[in-house]
Design a protein around this motif. Structure first.
Motif, short mmCIF file in Angstrom:
data_model
loop_
_atom_site.label_atom_id
_atom_site.label_comp_id
_atom_site.label_asym_id
_atom_site.label_seq_id
_atom_site.Cartn_x
_atom_site.Cartn_y
_atom_site.Cartn_z
N PRO A 35 -14.30 27.48 8.58
CA PRO A 35 -13.26 27.88 7.62
C PRO A 35 -13.91 28.14 6.26
O PRO A 35 -14.79 27.39 5.83
N LEU A 36 -13.48 29.21 5.61
CA LEU A 36 -14.09 29.62 4.36
C LEU A 36 -13.22 29.22 3.17
O LEU A 36 -12.03 29.53 3.13
N VAL A 37 -13.83 28.52 2.22
CA VAL A 37 -13.15 28.16 0.98
C VAL A 37 -13.67 29.07 -0.12
O VAL A 37 -14.88 29.10 -0.39
N LEU A 38 -12.77 29.83 -0.73
CA LEU A 38 -13.13 30.76 -1.79
C LEU A 38 -12.91 30.06 -3.14
O LEU A 38 -11.79 29.69 -3.48
N LYS A 39 -14.00 29.87 -3.87
CA LYS A 39 -13.94 29.20 -5.18
C LYS A 39 -14.07 30.22 -6.29
O LYS A 39 -14.78 31.22 -6.16
N GLY A 40 -13.41 29.94 -7.40
CA GLY A 40 -13.51 30.82 -8.55
C GLY A 40 -12.41 30.49 -9.53
O GLY A 40 -11.38 29.93 -9.16
N ALA A 41 -12.61 30.87 -10.78
CA ALA A 41 -11.61 30.59 -11.81
C ALA A 41 -10.33 31.37 -11.54
O ALA A 41 -10.31 32.33 -10.76
N ARG A 42 -9.29 30.97 -12.20
CA ARG A 42 -8.02 31.69 -12.12
C ARG A 42 -8.22 33.14 -12.56
O ARG A 42 -8.95 33.43 -13.50
N GLN A 43 -7.53 34.04 -11.86
CA GLN A 43 -7.48 35.45 -12.23
C GLN A 43 -8.76 36.24 -11.94
O GLN A 43 -8.93 37.35 -12.46
N VAL A 44 -9.66 35.71 -11.10
CA VAL A 44 -10.84 36.50 -10.76
C VAL A 44 -10.65 37.35 -9.50
O VAL A 44 -11.56 38.06 -9.09
N SER A 62 -5.89 27.77 -7.22
CA SER A 62 -6.14 27.67 -8.65
C SER A 62 -6.86 26.37 -8.96
O SER A 62 -6.43 25.30 -8.52
N LEU A 63 -7.96 26.48 -9.71
CA LEU A 63 -8.74 25.30 -10.11
C LEU A 63 -9.20 24.49 -8.91
O LEU A 63 -9.39 23.27 -9.01
N LEU A 64 -9.38 25.16 -7.78
CA LEU A 64 -9.79 24.45 -6.57
C LEU A 64 -11.15 23.79 -6.74
O LEU A 64 -11.41 22.75 -6.16
N GLY A 65 -12.00 24.40 -7.57
CA GLY A 65 -13.31 23.80 -7.79
C GLY A 65 -13.24 22.41 -8.36
O GLY A 65 -14.11 21.57 -8.08
N THR A 66 -12.20 22.12 -9.14
CA THR A 66 -12.07 20.78 -9.71
C THR A 66 -11.71 19.77 -8.64
O THR A 66 -12.00 18.59 -8.76
N TYR A 67 -11.03 20.22 -7.58
CA TYR A 67 -10.70 19.33 -6.46
C TYR A 67 -11.91 19.15 -5.55
O TYR A 67 -12.20 18.05 -5.09
N LEU A 68 -12.62 20.25 -5.30
CA LEU A 68 -13.78 20.16 -4.42
C LEU A 68 -14.92 19.41 -5.07
O LEU A 68 -15.86 19.00 -4.39
N ALA A 69 -14.86 19.23 -6.39
CA ALA A 69 -15.89 18.45 -7.07
C ALA A 69 -15.79 16.97 -6.73
O ALA A 69 -16.70 16.20 -6.96
N GLU A 70 -14.64 16.57 -6.17
CA GLU A 70 -14.45 15.18 -5.76
C GLU A 70 -14.84 15.05 -4.29
O GLU A 70 -14.24 15.69 -3.43
N PRO A 71 -15.85 14.27 -3.97
CA PRO A 71 -16.42 14.25 -2.62
C PRO A 71 -15.42 14.00 -1.50
O PRO A 71 -15.58 14.50 -0.40
N TYR A 72 -14.38 13.21 -1.76
CA TYR A 72 -13.44 12.87 -0.69
C TYR A 72 -12.40 13.95 -0.45
O TYR A 72 -11.58 13.84 0.45
N SER A 73 -12.41 15.03 -1.24
CA SER A 73 -11.34 16.00 -1.18
C SER A 73 -11.47 17.01 -0.05
O SER A 73 -10.51 17.66 0.30
#
Length: 430
Positions: A20-29, A121-132
């Motif tokens: 499964p692919l997780v696409l990371k990036g800031a809002r509006q990119v 949106s802001l998914l990178g901030t969630y993925l920065a937490e190891p348990y997420s």
């Protein structure tokens, strides 16, 4: 508009070990557009779910972790079957449903034939937490604003053809060089945010683009308060609003004292991490020495912060378009040019760029790790020749190659190469 990430998505689709692919990036990119457009081009059908718009959808994932049961429920909801290899299943705003984010590992383990993409949106901030999310059970792709190359393809087909015709070790005709410099200056104003590029392509109204850029900047500030339960929104806002003053200094090293007088790192380092994880800012580390690999020589407390997009930076700093079009001086012109170059490097180089500032007298704008070499890079916003720091570096370390980006035309002289700024995204010229 054509995005270079489309090729990366196609490679992902065709991989035997696809996850499964997780696409990371800031809002509006442009994450949602990219996923839908990819599904339209390369699949028989696309099944799209948005967890922010469909509240009841979350109950499916709270009720069961069985991928086959989830696929049955999702197929019933959508009205079409989800078929392996034929259907692209998209989970958008997946951060609104942690159970769905965690379910990706079960899809990987028990339904690997299903093609799934997720973004938020802001998914990178969630993925920065190891348990997420399940480490090792998902592929991750970073999406950035449009590069200069993508920008040309979207707004000016003729200049884009000129750009694509350029080859290393070939002289660039002055007419072509000047047209590309004009396009570069336009990009410095418009930037690479998809909505801004689309608006410019359709209307050619700089005022409208400016309005859109201010809307995006306000949206980011609003996001800080929306996530106040997870972060200290006031501190994030203070770091964010200090970017222009940070970049206006001769030494652009991030200084906590510019965020708040007397501030210490421990007060604001979490805010910095949140902004970096969100994709809104890019952090570039200093290294203690120009060695290989650069990552092993990072100095964690010595870094610079740049905004994700140079057009947004121009608007945030309230720089008038005329200052760019007529090459007028302003306080952070050099840093803004560095922001442009970094924006072109990201996503095109295999290793993150760094910089080298061993003391208060010397600083090398970028060190690139490329094809086993460490390449020093100097960035000039105008036509000026080498700075003293760059000459010092060349004499002391004798690199096999060295590069300067400036407004001057392409010229190669032994180990040293001058590249026009608009070629920063063409790594084959390094």
């Amino acid at each position: 508009m054509e995005r270079s990430a489309m090729k990366a998505l196609l490679d992902w689709k065709n991989r035997a070990d696809r996850k499964p692919l997780v696409l990371k990036g800031a809002r509006q990119v442009g994450k949602t557009w990219l996923m839908k457009e990819f599904g339209r081009r390369y699949y028989e059908n696309t099944v799209y779910f948005n967890f922010d718009e469909e509240e009841d959808l979350k109950s499916f994932f709270a009720r069961t972790k069985d991928p086959k049961r989830l696929l049955d429920l999702l197929s019933l909801l959508h009205g079409e079957p989800i078929r392996e290899g034929k259907t692209l299943l998209i989970f958008d705003e997946i951060q609104e449903c942690p159970d769905a984010l965690n379910s990706l590992k079960y899809f990987r383990e028990q339904a690997g034939g299903v093609h799934i993409m997720a973004a938020g949106s802001l998914l990178g901030t969630y993925l920065a937490e190891p348990y997420s999310y399940p480490v090792g059970q998902v592929d991750i792709l970073h999406l950035y604003p449009l590069t200069f190359r993508e920008f040309l393809g979207a707004v000016d087909e003729n200049v884009s053809k000129i750009y694509e015709s350029l080859r290393p070790d070939e002289e660039i005709p002055e007419l072509f060089h000047n047209r590309l410099l004009d396009a570069y200056r336009t990009y410095m104003i418009i930037g690479g945010m998809p909505e801004c590029v689309s608006s410019w392509s359709a209307e050619k109204s700089p005022n409208r683009v400016g309005e859109l850029q201010r809307d995006i900047l306000a949206l980011y500030e609003n996001d800080f308060s929306k996530h106040n339960s997870r972060i200290n929104a006031a501190r994030v806002l203070m770091v964010y609003r200090s970017l222009i003053s940070q970049l206006s200094r001769e030494n652009e090293k991030f200084a906590y004292g510019l965020v708040k007088k007397g501030a210490r790192g421990r007060e604001f380092e979490e805010a910095v991490e949140w902004l970096v994880s969100s994709g809104i800012v890019h952090r570039m580390f200093n290294v203690t020495a120009p060695g290989y690999p650069l990552k092993s020589l990072e100095e964690a407390s010595h870094f610079k912060l740049f905004l994700l997009d140079v057009g947004l930076l121009k608007t945030m700093g309230e720089v008038e378009n005329e200052a760019i079009l007529f090459d007028k001086p302003f306080a952070f012109k050099g840093a803004m040019t560095e922001n442009f170059v970094l924006q072109q490097f990201l996503g095109t180089l295999p290793a993150a760029p760094h910089y080298f500032s061993p003391d208060s007298q010397h600083e090398i704008d970028f060190l690139l790790q490329h094809q086993g070499e460490i390449i020093p890079v100097e960035v000039k916003s105008g036509h000026m020749k080498q700075a003293a720091s760059f000459r010092w570096y060349l004499e002391k370390y004798e690199p096999a190659r060295a590069v300067r980006y400036s407004l001057r035309n392409y010229r190669k002289d032994g180990k040293f190469t001058n590249l026009p700024l608009y070629l920063a995204g063409r790594t084959e010229f390094l």
